[in-house]
Design a protein around this motif. Sequence first.
Motif, PDB file in Angstrom:
ATOM      1  N   THR A 140      11.716   1.126   0.605  1.00  0.00           N
ATOM      2  CA  THR A 140      10.654   0.148   0.881  1.00  0.00           C
ATOM      3  C   THR A 140       9.384   0.875   1.304  1.00  0.00           C
ATOM      4  O   THR A 140       9.438   1.843   2.076  1.00  0.00           O
ATOM      5  N   VAL A 141       8.271   0.406   0.783  1.00  0.00           N
ATOM      6  CA  VAL A 141       6.971   0.937   1.167  1.00  0.00           C
ATOM      7  C   VAL A 141       6.021  -0.243   1.356  1.00  0.00           C
ATOM      8  O   VAL A 141       6.158  -1.277   0.697  1.00  0.00           O
ATOM      9  N   TYR A 142       5.074  -0.085   2.273  1.00  0.00           N
ATOM     10  CA  TYR A 142       4.101  -1.144   2.574  1.00  0.00           C
ATOM     11  C   TYR A 142       2.701  -0.644   2.212  1.00  0.00           C
ATOM     12  O   TYR A 142       2.325   0.481   2.548  1.00  0.00           O
ATOM     13  N   ILE A 143       1.932  -1.520   1.542  1.00  0.00           N
ATOM     14  CA  ILE A 143       0.548  -1.196   1.205  1.00  0.00           C
ATOM     15  C   ILE A 143      -0.335  -2.375   1.604  1.00  0.00           C
ATOM     16  O   ILE A 143       0.112  -3.522   1.602  1.00  0.00           O
ATOM     17  N   ASP A 192       2.156  -8.729  11.517  1.00  0.00           N
ATOM     18  CA  ASP A 192       2.916  -8.785  12.765  1.00  0.00           C
ATOM     19  C   ASP A 192       4.368  -8.357  12.595  1.00  0.00           C
ATOM     20  O   ASP A 192       5.001  -7.921  13.563  1.00  0.00           O
ATOM     21  N   VAL A 193       4.926  -8.495  11.397  1.00  0.00           N
ATOM     22  CA  VAL A 193       6.334  -8.163  11.184  1.00  0.00           C
ATOM     23  C   VAL A 193       6.520  -6.762  10.625  1.00  0.00           C
ATOM     24  O   VAL A 193       7.644  -6.358  10.320  1.00  0.00           O
ATOM     25  N   ILE A 223       3.993   1.965  11.155  1.00  0.00           N
ATOM     26  CA  ILE A 223       2.994   1.887  10.081  1.00  0.00           C
ATOM     27  C   ILE A 223       1.947   0.808  10.339  1.00  0.00           C
ATOM     28  O   ILE A 223       1.084   0.565   9.483  1.00  0.00           O
ATOM     29  N   LYS A 224       1.991   0.146  11.487  1.00  0.00           N
ATOM     30  CA  LYS A 224       1.016  -0.906  11.748  1.00  0.00           C
ATOM     31  C   LYS A 224      -0.404  -0.367  11.788  1.00  0.00           C
ATOM     32  O   LYS A 224      -1.342  -1.022  11.337  1.00  0.00           O
ATOM     33  N   ALA A 271       0.251  -7.641   4.083  1.00  0.00           N
ATOM     34  CA  ALA A 271       0.585  -6.425   3.340  1.00  0.00           C
ATOM     35  C   ALA A 271       1.649  -6.753   2.297  1.00  0.00           C
ATOM     36  O   ALA A 271       2.373  -7.755   2.399  1.00  0.00           O
ATOM     37  N   TYR A 272       1.725  -5.882   1.293  1.00  0.00           N
ATOM     38  CA  TYR A 272       2.776  -5.985   0.278  1.00  0.00           C
ATOM     39  C   TYR A 272       3.980  -5.165   0.730  1.00  0.00           C
ATOM     40  O   TYR A 272       3.853  -3.988   1.051  1.00  0.00           O
ATOM     41  N   LYS A 273       5.132  -5.813   0.744  1.00  0.00           N
ATOM     42  CA  LYS A 273       6.389  -5.111   0.975  1.00  0.00           C
ATOM     43  C   LYS A 273       7.019  -4.876  -0.388  1.00  0.00           C
ATOM     44  O   LYS A 273       7.454  -5.815  -1.066  1.00  0.00           O
ATOM     45  N   ILE A 274       7.060  -3.619  -0.811  1.00  0.00           N
ATOM     46  CA  ILE A 274       7.506  -3.270  -2.163  1.00  0.00           C
ATOM     47  C   ILE A 274       8.838  -2.542  -2.062  1.00  0.00           C
ATOM     48  O   ILE A 274       8.937  -1.482  -1.432  1.00  0.00           O
TER      49      ILE A 274
END
Length: 453
Positions: free
Chosen positions: A119-122, A159-160, A165-166, A174-177
Amino acid sequence: MKFSSSFKVGLLTLLALILLIGVVFKVKGRTFSSADRVEIHFKDVNGMRPGAGVQMMGLRVGQVEEITPVIDGENSYVKVKFVITDPDVEIPKASVFSIQQSGLIGELFLEITPPKTRTVYIPMVSKDILYKDDDVEMKLDKKYYNVGKIKNIEVVSKDVLPYSIKDSIKTNYAYKIDYVINLPGLILPEFLKGKVTRSNGTNKLLISTLDDITLPYPKQTSPYTVIEPMRIADFMDWQYRAAESLTETNKKINDLLSDQVIAELKTSVSNINSLTAQSSITMKKLNDLIDTSKGDLNELMTMMDRATTDFNVLSSNINNIIGDPQFKKTIMSTANSVDKLSQNLNKLIGDEKQAEQMAEDIRAITHNVNEISGYVNSLTKDDQLKNDINRAVANINTAMVNISTALDTVNKITPDNKTELQSIIEDTKVTTCNLRKFSEKLNKRFLLWRLMF
C-alpha cells in the motif's frame, strides 16, 4: 470359492512389493502425482533433504523430490526439484521461495509465499488519475521497468492515514493505492513512496525507496523470487561484525568524551546558566528602567511634537516672506541705489586710494545687503521681525541714496571749488565707512540669529 495356496502366496508377494516400492519412493522424496515438477535454484539449502514438505501459507501442498548440487566454480548452485500434490494449488508469478524450519530443532521445509499486497498513499490533487490494473513502474539500474499492477484504489481522509506519512500529505484527502509486485527476483524494502507519472499517454504509479536509492535489476531467469537461507554461522558472523563495529564506535565516543572534554562541557553549561541568569537580571533592570523613565519619555515626545509644530510654523513663515511686496520693493530700491552710486563713483576725480577705499566699502555694503536678504529668506515671517528688517534695509537704502546724491553734487562742482570738493569727498568716505560697519554688524546679527535657529 477357495483360493489355492500358491495364489495366496503370489498375492501377498505382490502387495509386499508394492509396499516396498512406496516406501522407497517415500524415502527418496518421490510421489506418484502426475503434476508438473518445478525446479528452482538455491546457493545453499541449509541441510534440507529430499522428501521435505512444500508449504504455502502454512499448508502442505507438495513435496521436495530431488536436491542436486551443480558445481561450476563461483557460479555453483543447488538444484531443487519439487512437485505440487494438491491439484487446486497454482503458484503465482513472482512468488517468494524460502527454506524455513518448524520450531527451533524441527525439520526444514520449502515455504512458498505469494506476492503480498503493498500500500502506498499519494496526495489527492486531481480525480481519476489512476485505475485498477494500471502499471506500477520503478527505476532499476538506469531504466524504468514495469514491476507490478494496481489492485485497488480508495479515497481516504487525511485523519485515517498512518502517523508516519501524515506530514508528507498536504491535502485533506489522499489516494490509498494497493498494488502487487510481479517482477521475479525483485526484493523491496518494507516502506516505499509513490507518485503519479505519465508515460505513453497513460498515467502510471511510480514507486521508489524513501531515500531514493536506485536498486539493481534482478538477474535471475526463474519466474519466482528465491530468498537464500541464513545459516547460524553466517548469522553469528554478522553479529560479530556488528559487535565489532559497535565496539569501535564506543571507543571513538569514549575518545571524544574524555574527562577533559566532559569537564569543559560542565564548565560551559555552568557558564551558560550563569549567563542566562545575568541576562534575566539585565532584562528585569531594563524593564524597570523603561517603567521609571516612562514619564520622561512622554515629556520628551511632547517636546519633540512641540518642536515639530514650531518648525512647521517657521517653514510656513519662511515660504511666505519671500512673496512680501514691500520687502521686494526695498531690496530693489537698494540695488538701484548701489548701481547709481557706482556710476557716480566712476566720475570722481580725486585721490585714487580714496576712490578705491570707497569702492571697497560700497562692495562690502552690497555684499552685506545680499547676505541679509538671504538670511531673511531662510528665517521666519514674523511681522515684528519683518518690520525691523525692512526698516534696517530701508535705512541702508536711504544712506546709499544720500551718498549717490552727494556724488551727483560733486559731479556738478567746478574745479575752482576744490576745498569744498575735498570736504564733500571726505564726508562721503566717512559716511560710506560708517555704513559698511553698520551693514557688517547687522549681517553678523542675522548670521547669529540663523545659527540659533
